[in-house]
Design an enzyme around this catalytic site. Structure first.
Site, PDB file in Angstrom:
ATOM      1  CE  LYS A  47      70.972  72.429   3.931  1.00 31.94           C
ATOM      2  NZ  LYS A  47      71.345  72.715   5.312  1.00 31.94           N
TER       3      LYS A  47
ATOM      4  CE  LYS B 290      64.791  73.291   9.438  1.00 29.28           C
ATOM      5  NZ  LYS B 290      66.174  73.725   9.663  1.00 29.28           N
TER       6      LYS B 290
END
Lengths: 295, 295
Positions: A239, A171
């Site tokens: 983030k 990811k």
């Protein structure tokens, strides 16, 4: 039938949990805010007062929370999953967090007989609703096989990347590339505009060649229409890039370009654009260049 | 039939000129080194001793040279195209040069009645050989219409981007995105490797989603096989990025990410990797990270 728990019913968690419930799995949910729990209860879900209670009652517990400390608290904190751990319990974490956190959780819960899968997703809230997510999985293959039928309800692409943390690494890798494409798109559009070419024609000229990418295929038209709404929110992109930067520091990896894309998304937040789409990072390039795409 | 001239018979120029000749256009060529001129003569091309002579004898003169100063010299210097200029002559520049240089050449030759098209290409030497290039065109539409039948021999995608310089702006935009993808690919592969995931599995997990791009589709397998040969050479990528940086300075455009990708390709040259593929920029990330993709 496998009993399932879902903790964290946010933008992504709620539609994923709903799809699991609709597929017929008995579902127990927990969420900090009560409103969404009541909605899920109306659809037939049971509710629990804390993560330990969920864990105690199910075979597989999912988590979907904003950031690494949130998942660590729900997994390992007081009244956390660890307090309801039982032999054979499987934890599936759909959050996007640090690979090192995923590994720490897997190690600690492993001592209580829990098998852990880090299983971050991509595809956005639309993919979550439609059950078409891409799921990147780290952790033991045997655990993946036990939950595969549930994964097939929520996603269309399931890749076992490797051991614990490997799903999160995939990811993070994904976000390096996505951020690079978004910033490149912003730089090239403002270069075209300010050096006197029609940005729409420039996109038309380059989209089919070696520059081809998801961002070029999907974002320019929105930007030309003045639409910078999400999509994928800038603060989430930032983030996720911070996860890359933390991972780079922890494992000693040089990511000079991602250092810059992280800074540019950070600037975007400071400029009040945190809830815009990640393609709206062009706004930072506009500010730095004293021009705008549309004027 | 339109008489055509071609100046600059290098890696790209030679196959393009050959395709024009094979399509039946009378062709006059000029090149600094004589060897390739003799090869073209054997195929039926006439040769000329300088650019002015080429210009004098043809309706359309093409140039394909390494960098902005080379094109400026051939176009505007002693015995250059300007010295053979005649009313209605069309100059087509297939080189990748600065938009500002393209505009200067168009302005100066315009005073001698020459219509100028900047027409950089993408698709590499294979595309040049097959006649499948993408051609990005800046300059007057009427000139493009006059040479369109020749362009259709050398390319499959012809986009009129705008006025003089707009073709070069599109090419520069293309290179911003290509460089970003190549560096991102290098960073994410080394991150995967050094943080303990299988880079091949990581690529498999992310290639179909929002990170999808030409670089992810075409480059990882080569890198996993240890093949870093070109493809598109690093020193050419660096040259094209310097065009972006010059253009950014001339027109006041902030390109913070491209500043970094330019530096990384510059480092690649200093490290002796100038003749490797642009995807081999991963070698810089490897050096900075003290690791390698394959070991």
């Amino acid at each position: 039938m496998i009993k399932v728990g879902y903790i964290g019913l946010g933008l992504m968690g709620k539609p994923i949990a709903t799809n699991i419930l609709k597929a017929g799995y008995p579902l127990i949910v927990h969420n900090r805010s009560r409103e969404v729990v009541e909605k899920m209860a109306a659809l037939g879900a049971e509710s629990a007062s804390n993560p330990a209670e969920v864990a105690r009652k199910v075979d597989v517990v999912f988590t979907n929370l904003p950031d690494s400390p949130d998942v660590e608290l729900v997994a390992l904190g007081k009244d956390g999953i660890i307090d309801g751990a039982h032999d054979g319990l499987i934890l599936v974490d759909n959050s996007t967090i640090k690979p090192a956190s995923a590994r720490k959780i897997a190690e600690k819960l492993g001592k209580s007989g829990v098998l852990c899968l880090d299983a971050p997703v991509s595809g956005g809230d639309i993919g979550a609703q439609k059950g078409t997510l891409a799921i990147m999985v780290g952790g033991p293959e045997e655990a993946l096989e036990k939950v595969r039928s549930i994964f097939e309800v929520i996603g269309i692409s399931i890749t076992h990347v490797g051991e614990s943390g490997a799903g999160q690494i995939a990811k993070a890798a994904n976000q390096i590339m996505v951020a690079a494409q978004m910033v490149a798109l912003g730089e090239l559009l403002i270069m075209a505009k300010k050096s006197g070419a029609d940005p729409e024609k420039v996109i038309q000229a380059i989209r089919g060649g070696a520059a081809q990418c998801w961002a070029l295929d999907n974002k320019p038209q929105r930007l030309f229409e003045g639409n910078r709404s999400p999509g994928f929110k800038a603060y989430m992109q930032h983030k996720d890039l911070n996860i890359v930067m933390d991972t780079a520091r922890e494992y000693g990896i040089a990511v000079p370009m991602t250092a810059i894309t992280t800074q540019l998304f950070g600037a975007m937040l400071e400029m009040g654009m945190e809830n815009l789409d990640n393609s709206a990072v062009i706004g930072v390039i506009e500010a730095l260049s004293g021009d705008s795409l549309l004027d």
